[in-house]
Motif scaffolding. Structure first.
Motif, PDB file in Angstrom:
ATOM      1  N   LEU A 298      89.261 -66.603  27.774  1.00 33.15           N
ATOM      2  CA  LEU A 298      90.183 -67.037  28.837  1.00 33.15           C
ATOM      3  C   LEU A 298      89.422 -67.351  30.128  1.00 33.15           C
ATOM      4  O   LEU A 298      89.746 -68.329  30.827  1.00 33.15           O
ATOM      5  N   GLU A 299      88.405 -66.552  30.453  1.00 30.47           N
ATOM      6  CA  GLU A 299      87.595 -66.827  31.650  1.00 30.47           C
ATOM      7  C   GLU A 299      86.883 -68.173  31.517  1.00 30.47           C
ATOM      8  O   GLU A 299      86.824 -68.950  32.480  1.00 30.47           O
ATOM      9  N   ARG A 300      86.365 -68.471  30.327  1.00 24.95           N
ATOM     10  CA  ARG A 300      85.693 -69.764  30.116  1.00 24.95           C
ATOM     11  C   ARG A 300      86.692 -70.915  30.164  1.00 24.95           C
ATOM     12  O   ARG A 300      86.377 -71.990  30.678  1.00 24.95           O
ATOM     13  N   ILE A 301      87.894 -70.701  29.637  1.00 24.34           N
ATOM     14  CA  ILE A 301      88.934 -71.739  29.683  1.00 24.34           C
ATOM     15  C   ILE A 301      89.232 -72.086  31.139  1.00 24.34           C
ATOM     16  O   ILE A 301      89.312 -73.269  31.497  1.00 24.34           O
ATOM     17  N   ARG A 302      89.404 -71.073  31.978  1.00 30.73           N
ATOM     18  CA  ARG A 302      89.667 -71.321  33.411  1.00 30.73           C
ATOM     19  C   ARG A 302      88.507 -72.084  34.047  1.00 30.73           C
ATOM     20  O   ARG A 302      88.711 -72.972  34.871  1.00 30.73           O
TER      21      ARG A 302
ATOM     22  N   HIS B 128      94.988 -75.545  23.396  1.00 34.36           N
ATOM     23  CA  HIS B 128      94.659 -75.137  22.031  1.00 34.36           C
ATOM     24  C   HIS B 128      93.929 -73.790  22.033  1.00 34.36           C
ATOM     25  O   HIS B 128      94.255 -72.895  21.244  1.00 34.36           O
ATOM     26  N   TYR B 129      92.961 -73.640  22.939  1.00 36.23           N
ATOM     27  CA  TYR B 129      92.190 -72.390  22.976  1.00 36.23           C
ATOM     28  C   TYR B 129      92.997 -71.246  23.581  1.00 36.23           C
ATOM     29  O   TYR B 129      92.830 -70.095  23.183  1.00 36.23           O
ATOM     30  N   ARG B 130      93.915 -71.555  24.509  1.00 33.98           N
ATOM     31  CA  ARG B 130      94.821 -70.505  25.006  1.00 33.98           C
ATOM     32  C   ARG B 130      95.705 -70.002  23.861  1.00 33.98           C
ATOM     33  O   ARG B 130      95.931 -68.800  23.718  1.00 33.98           O
TER      34      ARG B 130
END
Length: 189
Positions: free
Chosen positions: A146-150, A173-175
């Motif tokens: 989640l940190e990388r997604i942000r 998709h990754y969330r």
């Protein structure tokens, strides 16, 4: 002269590793470490994973060469161990299936003739763990994903920008993938 240091082992879910195909080296030296950039911007040379060892097979011809399949809530990782990873090969040879395992290893990529990139792991260490350890790994990996997604959404650094550009990362998709992994832990209660 700089001292020797080990790359940090990154926590990545199996599906994200499978989706990864962008490799690079920081230097032109053939012995420089090779990195794999994932769709959420993780720059991976070493990986730390915990999952269920669900398959193992000695695929060697002249000597033992073990292939193991380790499953997490998103898919599976392939690990290969032979004469250059004797402790890992011995573990795979002796381990009873299924078993929760923790693996630290190097990512390795192979490009097929049709251009697909297959990723596997050469374990530096592999050991049996308990279900709690596996569940804590899932929680930590979900948090880091989640940190990388942000970071990709905000394009805060070079890796996140490059990942977004190369993969056209669908952060939704990754969330959803992270949500699915967390729900899998609730289902076990």
């Amino acid at each position: 002269m700089p001292g020797f240091f080990r790359e940090a082992a990154r926590r990545i879910f199996a599906q994200e590793l499978k989706d990864s195909n962008l490799t690079s080296r920081d230097e032109s030296d053939q012995y420089a470490p090779q990195y794999l950039l994932t769709p959420t911007g993780a720059k991976v040379n070493r990986i730390f994973l915990v999952g269920t060892l669900i398959e193992k097979e000695d695929i060697g011809t002249d000597s033992e060469y073990w292939r193991g399949r380790v499953s997490d809530p998103t898919g599976s990782f392939l690990v290969y161990a032979g004469q250059y990873q004797p402790e890992a090969a011995q573990f795979l040879a002796e381990c009873e299936l299924p078993a929760f395992v923790a693996v630290v290893g190097k990512t390795s990529t192979y490009t097929t003739d049709d251009g697909n990139v297959l990723t596997s792991i050469r374990p530096e260490s592999i050991q049996q763990v308990d279900e709690l350890t596996r569940n804590l790994w899932v929680l930590d990996t979900a948090k880091q994903t989640l940190e990388r997604i942000r970071a990709v959404e905000a394009e805060i650094d070079q890796n996140s920008k490059l990942a977004k550009e190369h993969y056209l990362t669908d952060t939704g998709h990754y969330r959803a993938l992270v949500k699915k992994t967390l729900e899998s832990l609730k289902d076990r209660e």
